[in-house]
Design a protein around this motif. Structure first.
Motif, PDB file in Angstrom:
ATOM      1  N   PRO A 445       0.806  -1.223   0.000  1.00 45.00           N
ATOM      2  CA  PRO A 445       0.000   0.000   0.000  1.00 45.00           C
ATOM      3  C   PRO A 445       0.839   1.273   0.000  1.00 45.00           C
ATOM      4  CG  PRO A 445      -0.041  -1.039   2.158  1.00 45.00           C
ATOM      5  CD  PRO A 445       0.645  -1.994   1.246  1.00 45.00           C
ATOM      6  N   GLN A 446       0.570   2.114  -0.961  1.00 47.22           N
ATOM      7  CA  GLN A 446       1.230   3.409  -1.070  1.00 47.22           C
ATOM      8  C   GLN A 446       0.196   4.445  -1.481  1.00 47.22           C
ATOM      9  OE1 GLN A 446       4.472   3.965  -0.414  1.00 47.22           O
ATOM     10  NE2 GLN A 446       4.947   1.809  -0.038  1.00 47.22           N
ATOM     11  N   PHE A 447       0.442   5.698  -1.067  1.00 49.76           N
ATOM     12  CA  PHE A 447      -0.455   6.759  -1.516  1.00 49.76           C
ATOM     13  C   PHE A 447      -0.340   6.925  -3.023  1.00 49.76           C
ATOM     14  CE2 PHE A 447      -0.788  11.237  -2.825  1.00 49.76           C
ATOM     15  CZ  PHE A 447      -2.144  11.432  -2.584  1.00 49.76           C
ATOM     16  N   LYS A 448      -1.492   7.141  -3.645  1.00 49.00           N
ATOM     17  CA  LYS A 448      -1.519   7.345  -5.091  1.00 49.00           C
ATOM     18  C   LYS A 448      -2.601   8.355  -5.432  1.00 49.00           C
ATOM     19  CE  LYS A 448      -2.697   4.984  -9.433  1.00 49.00           C
ATOM     20  NZ  LYS A 448      -3.151   3.699 -10.031  1.00 49.00           N
ATOM     21  N   PHE A 449      -2.266   9.288  -6.289  1.00 45.34           N
ATOM     22  CA  PHE A 449      -3.298  10.175  -6.806  1.00 45.34           C
ATOM     23  C   PHE A 449      -3.713   9.674  -8.177  1.00 45.34           C
ATOM     24  CE2 PHE A 449      -4.723  13.791  -9.369  1.00 45.34           C
ATOM     25  CZ  PHE A 449      -5.838  14.141  -8.625  1.00 45.34           C
ATOM     26  N   ASP A 450      -4.990   9.356  -8.311  1.00 47.42           N
ATOM     27  CA  ASP A 450      -5.533   8.818  -9.562  1.00 47.42           C
ATOM     28  C   ASP A 450      -6.321   9.926 -10.262  1.00 47.42           C
ATOM     29  OD1 ASP A 450      -6.687   7.418 -11.619  1.00 47.42           O
ATOM     30  OD2 ASP A 450      -7.258   5.687 -10.385  1.00 47.42           O
ATOM     31  N   GLU A 451      -5.683  10.512 -11.252  1.00 43.04           N
ATOM     32  CA  GLU A 451      -6.295  11.622 -11.989  1.00 43.04           C
ATOM     33  C   GLU A 451      -7.604  11.214 -12.648  1.00 43.04           C
ATOM     34  OE1 GLU A 451      -6.569  15.441 -13.096  1.00 43.04           O
ATOM     35  OE2 GLU A 451      -4.535  14.844 -12.533  1.00 43.04           O
ATOM     36  N   ARG A 452      -7.715   9.935 -13.029  1.00 41.38           N
ATOM     37  CA  ARG A 452      -8.878   9.478 -13.791  1.00 41.38           C
ATOM     38  C   ARG A 452     -10.183   9.573 -13.001  1.00 41.38           C
ATOM     39  NH1 ARG A 452      -7.518   3.570 -15.075  1.00 41.38           N
ATOM     40  NH2 ARG A 452      -7.138   3.713 -12.826  1.00 41.38           N
ATOM     41  N   ILE A 453     -10.104   9.449 -11.654  1.00 41.69           N
ATOM     42  CA  ILE A 453     -11.336   9.464 -10.862  1.00 41.69           C
ATOM     43  C   ILE A 453     -11.488  10.769 -10.072  1.00 41.69           C
ATOM     44  CG2 ILE A 453     -11.459   6.957 -10.668  1.00 41.69           C
ATOM     45  CD1 ILE A 453     -10.283   7.175  -7.875  1.00 41.69           C
ATOM     46  N   HIS A 454     -10.642  11.742 -10.378  1.00 39.61           N
ATOM     47  CA  HIS A 454     -10.736  13.044  -9.703  1.00 39.61           C
ATOM     48  C   HIS A 454     -11.798  13.905 -10.371  1.00 39.61           C
ATOM     49  CE1 HIS A 454      -9.556  16.572  -7.467  1.00 39.61           C
ATOM     50  NE2 HIS A 454      -9.389  17.249  -8.607  1.00 39.61           N
ATOM     51  N   ASP A 455     -12.503  14.672  -9.569  1.00 44.02           N
ATOM     52  CA  ASP A 455     -13.510  15.614 -10.075  1.00 44.02           C
ATOM     53  C   ASP A 455     -12.784  16.850 -10.607  1.00 44.02           C
ATOM     54  OD1 ASP A 455     -15.482  17.553 -10.418  1.00 44.02           O
ATOM     55  OD2 ASP A 455     -16.689  16.806  -8.754  1.00 44.02           O
ATOM     56  N   PRO A 456     -12.815  17.095 -11.896  1.00 41.76           N
ATOM     57  CA  PRO A 456     -12.025  18.200 -12.468  1.00 41.76           C
ATOM     58  C   PRO A 456     -12.688  19.567 -12.408  1.00 41.76           C
ATOM     59  CG  PRO A 456     -13.133  16.997 -14.222  1.00 41.76           C
ATOM     60  CD  PRO A 456     -13.516  16.300 -12.937  1.00 41.76           C
ATOM     61  N   ASP A 457     -13.946  19.616 -12.023  1.00 41.40           N
ATOM     62  CA  ASP A 457     -14.671  20.885 -12.056  1.00 41.40           C
ATOM     63  C   ASP A 457     -14.302  21.780 -10.877  1.00 41.40           C
ATOM     64  OD1 ASP A 457     -15.918  19.990 -14.330  1.00 41.40           O
ATOM     65  OD2 ASP A 457     -17.729  19.313 -13.293  1.00 41.40           O
ATOM     66  N   PRO A 458     -14.546  23.084 -10.982  1.00 36.59           N
ATOM     67  CA  PRO A 458     -14.268  24.014  -9.869  1.00 36.59           C
ATOM     68  C   PRO A 458     -15.126  23.687  -8.650  1.00 36.59           C
ATOM     69  CG  PRO A 458     -14.586  25.209 -11.924  1.00 36.59           C
ATOM     70  CD  PRO A 458     -15.016  23.809 -12.195  1.00 36.59           C
ATOM     71  N   LYS A 459     -14.593  23.997  -7.449  1.00 36.57           N
ATOM     72  CA  LYS A 459     -15.315  23.806  -6.193  1.00 36.57           C
ATOM     73  C   LYS A 459     -15.244  25.102  -5.397  1.00 36.57           C
ATOM     74  CE  LYS A 459     -13.287  19.664  -7.335  1.00 36.57           C
ATOM     75  NZ  LYS A 459     -12.069  19.496  -8.181  1.00 36.57           N
ATOM     76  N   ILE A 460     -16.202  25.265  -4.492  1.00 30.62           N
ATOM     77  CA  ILE A 460     -16.218  26.430  -3.609  1.00 30.62           C
ATOM     78  C   ILE A 460     -16.179  25.929  -2.174  1.00 30.62           C
ATOM     79  CG2 ILE A 460     -17.427  28.513  -2.891  1.00 30.62           C
ATOM     80  CD1 ILE A 460     -16.450  28.656  -5.737  1.00 30.62           C
ATOM     81  N   VAL A 461     -15.085  26.248  -1.432  1.00 31.88           N
ATOM     82  CA  VAL A 461     -14.924  25.822  -0.040  1.00 31.88           C
ATOM     83  C   VAL A 461     -14.785  27.062   0.834  1.00 31.88           C
ATOM     84  CG1 VAL A 461     -13.503  24.552   1.600  1.00 31.88           C
ATOM     85  CG2 VAL A 461     -13.836  23.658  -0.710  1.00 31.88           C
ATOM     86  N   LEU A 462     -15.689  27.204   1.799  1.00 32.07           N
ATOM     87  CA  LEU A 462     -15.688  28.352   2.708  1.00 32.07           C
ATOM     88  C   LEU A 462     -15.673  29.666   1.926  1.00 32.07           C
ATOM     89  CD1 LEU A 462     -13.130  27.110   5.413  1.00 32.07           C
ATOM     90  CD2 LEU A 462     -15.634  26.999   5.500  1.00 32.07           C
ATOM     91  N   GLY A 463     -16.381  29.678   0.801  1.00 28.68           N
ATOM     92  CA  GLY A 463     -16.487  30.878  -0.013  1.00 28.68           C
ATOM     93  C   GLY A 463     -15.329  31.124  -0.950  1.00 28.68           C
ATOM     94  N   LYS A 464     -14.361  30.232  -0.964  1.00 28.57           N
ATOM     95  CA  LYS A 464     -13.185  30.427  -1.820  1.00 28.57           C
ATOM     96  C   LYS A 464     -13.191  29.398  -2.946  1.00 28.57           C
ATOM     97  CE  LYS A 464      -8.121  30.747  -1.736  1.00 28.57           C
ATOM     98  NZ  LYS A 464      -8.109  32.067  -2.392  1.00 28.57           N
ATOM     99  N   LYS A 465     -12.890  29.866  -4.162  1.00 26.64           N
ATOM    100  CA  LYS A 465     -12.872  28.980  -5.319  1.00 26.64           C
ATOM    101  C   LYS A 465     -11.626  28.093  -5.293  1.00 26.64           C
ATOM    102  CE  LYS A 465     -13.158  28.957 -10.383  1.00 26.64           C
ATOM    103  NZ  LYS A 465     -13.255  29.802 -11.607  1.00 26.64           N
ATOM    104  N   ILE A 466     -11.835  26.807  -5.470  1.00 27.12           N
ATOM    105  CA  ILE A 466     -10.736  25.829  -5.525  1.00 27.12           C
ATOM    106  C   ILE A 466     -10.712  25.241  -6.923  1.00 27.12           C
ATOM    107  CG2 ILE A 466      -9.758  23.718  -4.552  1.00 27.12           C
ATOM    108  CD1 ILE A 466      -9.929  25.922  -2.504  1.00 27.12           C
ATOM    109  N   HIS A 467      -9.670  25.560  -7.686  1.00 30.88           N
ATOM    110  CA  HIS A 467      -9.568  25.024  -9.042  1.00 30.88           C
ATOM    111  C   HIS A 467      -8.106  25.000  -9.483  1.00 30.88           C
ATOM    112  CE1 HIS A 467     -11.051  24.935 -13.484  1.00 30.88           C
ATOM    113  NE2 HIS A 467     -10.927  23.724 -12.977  1.00 30.88           N
ATOM    114  N   SER A 468      -7.249  24.496  -8.596  1.00 31.73           N
ATOM    115  CA  SER A 468      -5.829  24.389  -8.939  1.00 31.73           C
ATOM    116  C   SER A 468      -5.594  23.254  -9.919  1.00 31.73           C
ATOM    117  CB  SER A 468      -4.993  24.170  -7.677  1.00 31.73           C
ATOM    118  OG  SER A 468      -5.141  25.255  -6.788  1.00 31.73           O
TER     119      SER A 468
END
Length: 704
Positions: A445-468
């Motif tokens: 087991p190792q940490f892995k970021f899987d781009e294929r299942i990531h939500d690519p759309d912009p998000k708003i958290v605590l009023g701030k836009k998250i779209h890095s």
């Protein structure tokens, strides 16, 4: 508040009554009648109608009597520990010149001895024999600064003790391979699971029989020893503990299935059970708490593990926790809070525990299916898919967003429940962490970021836009949360609650929060601000905290200078008292408030443990009580019981005990159980272990 305690004690002693085994249930019944003064009045009224009390009987069961009185004092009189004997306190005049031992610290309410005791009980797991004197020689401030910089402290002695626990140094992949699940182990051995289970049962039976035989021989050898040997030391000789004792229960708090004083359920030495991984982790935690000179490091490790709790009983997490505590929690315990949050977020242990490794953009499976179809058409393949494959694809497409980690990240790890976030924020944070998963969870087991299942759309958290984009979405959320003022306040409050009082002063929390913000979340700086504040050293903060079961067991072992060959029985005692290590199922972790730990059943087990440990009846642990108390022989009829009690109070309670506590114990010094004599026996021998155990069971020792 202590007056009620004294009245109850006087009544029971004069009437010749003691609490029987049903005292726990009866006290619970009394508690239901009300709270505060009305409860104490109810108990006094009950005592005047002794003929109607099924839970009182005319006997002299000293242990249960003191246990009930202990519960009575801690539960019904929570402020009693601060009502110390004025003659013993010797509180300094604030106008007097500060003692050199306290130089550099804002201490005015406490004497040097009190201040050192206070520091050892808050920043460590209590004093060992000689610790107070050593700290007074170098100065308390210097000792504190060393603890705040643990790498400056040599700690090879404790590491040598941990060499007998091989799992501590293995990677997760090796643990999975060498300590396989029964089905996997049976497959590796080329036998059926039933045959494997049968072999394991036989191995346990053979090992247990061999252990019993060794114990019986040890008992016989000691019985044949010269009579001059202290009775306290031969009443139950230390037995060599198996290195493979089973841990108590699972998630069922306060109800472990193992009796720590019974012959443990042994297994063959070469067994490779998955449970062994958590057993060694718990044994290491106990060993470090007892023997490490980096005491604050151990306390902080425990604090942060509870803060970022992971339950060992959930599937593969039993394999992940070793690396989680060793490589994630410990390195950042006095470092930057952001690093702690980031590494826990990427840890397979946390990802698996809160199911974020399964979290995916609900549209991702559909996108992946379309991409596969396009590739197939590009290769000239048929569009037709077998029926079973269609069913599998449909099942995969059901995988979607999991909000567990997003919720706990804000509620428990950073902002706090009152941190100003909404359910919409929880969903948006969960979207940011889609794709944060575990590669090969049952192999390597190792940490892995899987781009294929990531939500690519912009998000708003605590009023701030998250779209890095990609993994940076989650990293941007962590940055946003750790810099939020609510996080500074929440973390500062939790630290102050752990180290100062259950209800810490708001002014102190505010200053700690400011330090948190100005230092970019530097945990060491926040701790320094707290420790060097006047509020940390007030009389109100002194002995204001109730020890958790783990703190109590560790501090008792340290107070007696106990030599521990095997820490597993101590781990089992912690579970028996109510805090099975690594077995807290809710993500909140174990509570740090008194109300969680003050109940009659747990307090009776605390007293049972202190008496067992002092009497050398805990397997794998041995203490020399006679040498500790400065008594030549426990069997010497010239030994004065009052002097023994005074010495024990001085040694274990810093010379400070409420007058009623001392008077209660003094009234019991002539008890046949204490003097080891029949009522008509003219020769009386003080049971040093009994006196010591009762002092360690006093309300003052239950507090830190």
């Amino acid at each position: 508040m202590l007056s009620s305690y004294f009245v109850a004690t006087t009544y029971f002693a004069s009437a010749g009554y003691s609490i029987q085994g049903g005292s726990v249930a009866s006290l619970s019944r009394i508690r239901s009648t009300g709270k505060g003064t009305s409860n104490r009045r109810t108990i006094m009224n009950y005592s005047r109608r002794d003929s109607r009390l099924p839970w009182l009987a005319p006997s002299t069961d000293l242990r249960t009597l003191v246990a009930w009185l202990l519960a009575f004092t801690l539960f019904f009189a929570p402020d009693s520990a601060n009502a110390v004997n004025p003659a013993a306190t010797g509180a300094p005049d604030k106008k007097q010149k500060q003692d050199p031992v306290l130089k550099g610290l804002p201490i005015t309410d406490l004497t040097p001895d009190e201040a050192v005791f206070h520091a050892l009980n808050r920043l460590a797991y209590g004093p060992r024999p000689g610790d107070v004197e050593r700290i007074k020689q170098i100065g308390l401030a210097k000792w504190i600064d060393q603890q705040l910089n643990p790498n400056s402290i040599e700690d090879k002695a404790v590491e040598s003790r941990l060499e007998a626990l091989p799992t501590l140094h293995l990677g997760t992949a090796r643990l999975i391979q060498e300590y396989p699940q029964p089905k996997q182990a049976a497959k590796q051995a080329g036998i059926t699971p039933q045959e494997f289970k049968k072999d394991q049962v036989q191995a346990r039976s053979d090992a247990a029989a061999a252990m019993i035989a060794r114990d019986s021989q040890a008992e016989a050898d000691l019985m044949a020893a010269p009579k001059s040997i202290s009775e306290a030391n031969i009443s139950s000789p230390m037995k060599q503990a198996s290195a493979n004792v089973t841990t108590p229960g699972t998630a069922q708090r306060g109800a472990p299935s193992v009796d720590p004083n019974a012959v443990p359920r042994a297994i063959a030495d070469d067994s490779k059970r998955p449970q062994r991984v958590i057993e060694e982790l718990a044994m290491a935690k106990m060993t470090r708490a007892i023997y490490s000179d980096r005491q604050l490091q151990q306390v902080m490790d425990d604090f942060w593990f509870n803060h970022f709790n992971v339950f060992a009983g959930k599937g593969e997490d039993r394999y992940y926790l070793t690396s989680y505590e060793r490589d994630v929690i410990a390195p950042h315990a006095l470092g930057k809070f952001k690093d702690l949050v980031s590494d826990t977020a990427k840890s397979p242990a946390m990802l698996f525990y809160l199911d974020n490794f399964l979290s995916a953009d609900p549209r991702a499976m559909q996108r992946l299916a379309q991409e596969r179809a396009m590739r197939q058409r590009a290769r000239g393949g048929f569009n037709r898919v077998p029926q079973n494959a269609q069913a599998q694809n449909k099942k995969k497409q059901q995988r979607g967003l999991n909000e567990n980690y997003g919720r706990e990240l804000m509620e428990l790890h950073t902002l706090g429940v009152d941190g100003g976030y909404t359910q919409k924020d929880v969903t948006e944070v969960a979207r940011c962490f889609t794709g944060w998963t575990v590669e090969k969870p049952r192999e390597n087991p190792q940490f892995k970021f899987d781009e294929r299942i990531h939500d690519p759309d912009p998000k708003i958290v605590l009023g701030k836009k998250i779209h890095s984009g990609g993994m940076k979405d989650g990293e941007q959320v962590i940055e946003l949360l750790v810099k939020n003022p609510s996080t500074a306040k929440f973390i500062s409050t939790k630290l102050a609650r752990r180290f100062v009082s259950d209800n810490p002063p708001p002014a102190l929390v505010a200053r700690m929060a400011e330090t948190f913000k100005s230092s970019d979340g530097d945990i060491r700086a926040v701790m320094h601000a707290m420790i060097y504040s006047p509020e940390f050293w007030t009389r109100d903060a002194y002995r204001a905290k109730i020890k958790t079961p783990f703190e109590f067991v560790a501090s008792t072992v340290r107070a007696l200078g106990t030599d521990v060959d095997s820490s597993m029985p101590l781990v089992q005692w912690v579970g028996r008292i109510g805090e099975p290590l690594y077995q807290c199922q809710p993500p909140t972790g174990y509570s740090d408030k008194a109300e969680t730990w003050v109940n009659t059943g747990a307090l009776l087990n605390r007293l049972n443990f202190s008496l067992a440990l002092a009497g050398n009846k805990v397997r794998g642990s041995r203490a020399d009580i006679a040498a500790l108390l400065g008594t030549d022989s426990a069997g010497d009829p010239k030994t004065d019981s009052k002097q023994v009690l005074d010495r024990a109070v001085q040694l274990f309670l810093g010379g400070q005990a409420a007058l009623t506590t001392v008077e209660t114990l003094q009234k019991r010094l002539d008890d046949p159980q204490v003097v080891q004599a029949k009522l008509d026996d003219p020769v009386k021998h003080v049971d040093l272990a009994m006196v010591t155990g009762l002092v360690l069971g006093a309300p003052e020792f239950q507090r830190r």
